[in-house]
Each structure stands twice: as structure tokens, then as C-alpha cells.
Design an enzyme around this catalytic site. Sequence first.
Site, mmCIF file in Angstrom:
data_model
loop_
_atom_site.group_PDB
_atom_site.id
_atom_site.type_symbol
_atom_site.label_atom_id
_atom_site.label_comp_id
_atom_site.label_asym_id
_atom_site.label_seq_id
_atom_site.Cartn_x
_atom_site.Cartn_y
_atom_site.Cartn_z
ATOM 1 C CG HIS A 108 -2.025 6.742 -8.681
ATOM 2 N ND1 HIS A 108 -3.156 7.321 -7.940
ATOM 3 C CD2 HIS A 108 -1.853 6.782 -8.321
ATOM 4 C CE1 HIS A 108 -3.445 7.923 -7.422
ATOM 5 N NE2 HIS A 108 -2.204 7.844 -6.909
ATOM 6 N NE ARG A 136 6.583 5.969 -1.637
ATOM 7 C CZ ARG A 136 5.323 6.170 -1.539
ATOM 8 N NH1 ARG A 136 5.016 7.489 -2.339
ATOM 9 N NH2 ARG A 136 4.921 5.561 -0.831
ATOM 10 C CG HIS A 191 -6.744 7.281 -4.879
ATOM 11 N ND1 HIS A 191 -7.468 7.711 -4.830
ATOM 12 C CD2 HIS A 191 -5.759 7.144 -4.529
ATOM 13 C CE1 HIS A 191 -6.719 8.747 -3.839
ATOM 14 N NE2 HIS A 191 -5.522 8.285 -4.027
ATOM 15 C CG ASP A 229 -2.149 4.358 -4.565
ATOM 16 O OD1 ASP A 229 -1.435 5.099 -4.921
ATOM 17 O OD2 ASP A 229 -3.116 4.552 -4.062
ATOM 18 C CG PHE A 276 -1.622 6.259 4.579
ATOM 19 C CD1 PHE A 276 -3.258 5.605 5.544
ATOM 20 C CD2 PHE A 276 -1.726 7.294 5.489
ATOM 21 C CE1 PHE A 276 -4.436 5.681 6.111
ATOM 22 C CE2 PHE A 276 -2.571 7.898 6.440
ATOM 23 C CZ PHE A 276 -3.591 7.102 6.719
#
Length: 399
Positions: A44, A48, A215, A287, A305
Site C-alpha cells: 500500500h 503519485r 489500513h 500507506d 490527508f
Amino acid sequence: MLQFDQVKRIGVEAAPFSPEGLAAPFSDLNSSAFVLLPGFCDVHVHFREPGFSYKETIASGSRAAARGGYSEVCAMPNLDPVPDSLEHLAVEEAIIARTACIRVRPYAAITVGQKGEVLADLEALAPHVVAFSDDGHGVQSDERMREAMCRAKALGKLIVAHCEDNRLLRGGYIHDGAYAAAHGHRGICSESEWGQIARDLKLAEEIGCAYHVCHISTKESVALIREAKARGVDVSCETAPHYLLLDETDLQEDGRFKMNPPLRAPEDREALIEGLLDGTIDCIATDHAPHSAAEKAKGLAGSAFGIVGIETAFPLLYTGLVKTGVLPLERLVALLTTTPRQRFGLPAGEDYSIWDLNASYRIDPADFLSQGKATPFEGQLVFGKCLLTVCDGKAVWEA
């Protein structure tokens, strides 16, 4: 020069590659501090690219991962274009082939544009991706998730779910707990996560689909998944280092403490650790979610976030869980290597990393190779420095 017989192996029976000529960084160090570990696997990450290269690129993200001891990662599909067709996926694949220094395996989206309305071309995408996920978005429609699970089962692929019920968010951005109440922030309730997990577990049990939860952060999520496993549901899950090491009592009025799901209550953190110990939680994923400095400079309410973590995951977990006696080192290594690869069907390559576990330092984001710098662990003292990472027999990081 450091010899492999001077290094304690954890989870590695034999070194498939001898770094002759690469051992200069080790020559003046105490060999008793060294461990040789399998290359880590993170199922995970957010690299981008394409679409948001000002936050991170495949090149910068993969190099940061290599520095953190990772030889393999699975990249989430919240990109532009979203990999919801072979044409769109090809854009990401070309960048990976050209710039990645480790194995970067793409996800495909569950729905077109990750909008939750129409399923992506799962049949065409399946041979080219590690799994299907709309990470960053919960699939709101029960029928869309049912259809996705049916098709994923036929294709032998995992559905990897970001579980979040939009109806329960109500503009929240941190945990709906004591800190939010004391500081006038809008909270995200725990049910927004565990409620959708409960729905998906019922569907997965009915359909027989292999299902993985991203997550997890709440005690209810741990309990639901534990109970489902006991019933024989084909479910696995991950949590992240920040949920294991921090909770809402650690919050500060700073965007580097803002992630989704948010840091929860102390009892949630304790439940996650119990889930690691009893096998409910199958793996630890970072994450890793980089943003620009401007996007993280707007406090808890206004910042984007997401935090970074792939360069610091092992030192943080080793310091916070292993050195404190909470988790055996062998169990931590398995959570970062064997169990994620087994669940996602990823063969282990000729991968390993060498760590000096006696090396101590304070986390300094200015030193990160990732373009993202936002971490709630800034300034924290940690033990464990990665000296060498090898992927497919090739050194991809040397200290």
C-alpha cells in the site's frame, strides 16, 4: 570487509547475492549489530505518478523505498489517468519500466475514475495488476461491491478495500474523540470504517471472494475481521506503523498529524497490537502518501490527508515494538515480508537488506529521499539503519 557469516539472518536462509565490492560502508562497524533481512514488501503506497509528480514520482518513491529496506511495493491507483483501462494503465507501466529501482506493481481501480459508479475493465486489467482497489474512496454502493467481488473471484484477484462510509463523515478530518471535542475539531466516527467492513465481510462470505482491508484503525474493525476469519471468510487486512505507535493523545495542531483514517483512541491502538499478536492482522503497510509542503501546511482542518513513512517504517517499528518487548523481531519481519507476499501472490526474488540495529538517530524529514516530508515522527529517536538493499540481485541502496 563484512562477510555474510558475520551477519545474523532473520527470515533468510542463505544470501543469494554477495555484495563483494559493495561492503565499504560496513568495514568500520561492529558486525554483531548487523542483521540480514528479506527485502520488505509494502502492499500500500502512493507514488503519485502519473498525474501528481509534484508530490512524488516513481523514481523518488522507489528510491525512498529502497532506502527503507523495501524491494517491492504495490502502487495505489488514485492517479491521473486512473488505471481503469489498459490504455490508462500503460501510462503508469511505462514510467515504472523507465524509472523504478525496485519492483513496483500497479493496482487497477475497481470503478471507472474511482467514482464508484461503473466497474472498470477488470477482465482486461487482471493479468497486468496485483489487485483491484479504489483506495482513497470507499465503494458506496452495495451492488457495485457485490458485482466487483463476483468478477474478481472469477479472475482470481483480490478486492482491496478502502472502507469508508461517506454518509458518516460529516466533514470530519480527525478522530471523533477526546481531542476533537477539546479543540473544536470535526470528527470522523469509527463506524465510518467498521460499518463498511461489516458490509464487505458479509458479501465476501456470500460470494467467496478473496478480500483484503486497507489500513484498519479501530478496535471494532479488528474484532469483525477476527470473527470473520474464525468463520472461514477469505479475508486479510493491514494496518500502518502510525496506528500502532500513535493515537489521538499524540495529536498536534499540525498537518503532519492528519491522515485517513485518522489516529484513533488509545484503546484502538491497543486492539491493533493485539491483532498483530494473534494473527488477525496479516501485514503492516505504510500507506506512504506524500504531498507538497504547501498542501500539508494548513493545520489539521485544511491540510491534505496523508503522511510519508516508507523510509522510517522499520526503524520506528523496531524501536517502538521490538525493543520494548511487544513484538518479536521475527514476527515483525514476517509482517513486512512473508505474509504480504503470500497473500498477494508475489514470489520472493533475490532480495534482502542489511541493517545495523545499534545505529541510532533522530528522524529528520530534510534527509528524506521522498519528495514528501510530512511525518508525525519528526525528531523521534529510532534505532536501525539500512546499510544495503538488494533487489533481484542488484544493489539498489547503499548507505
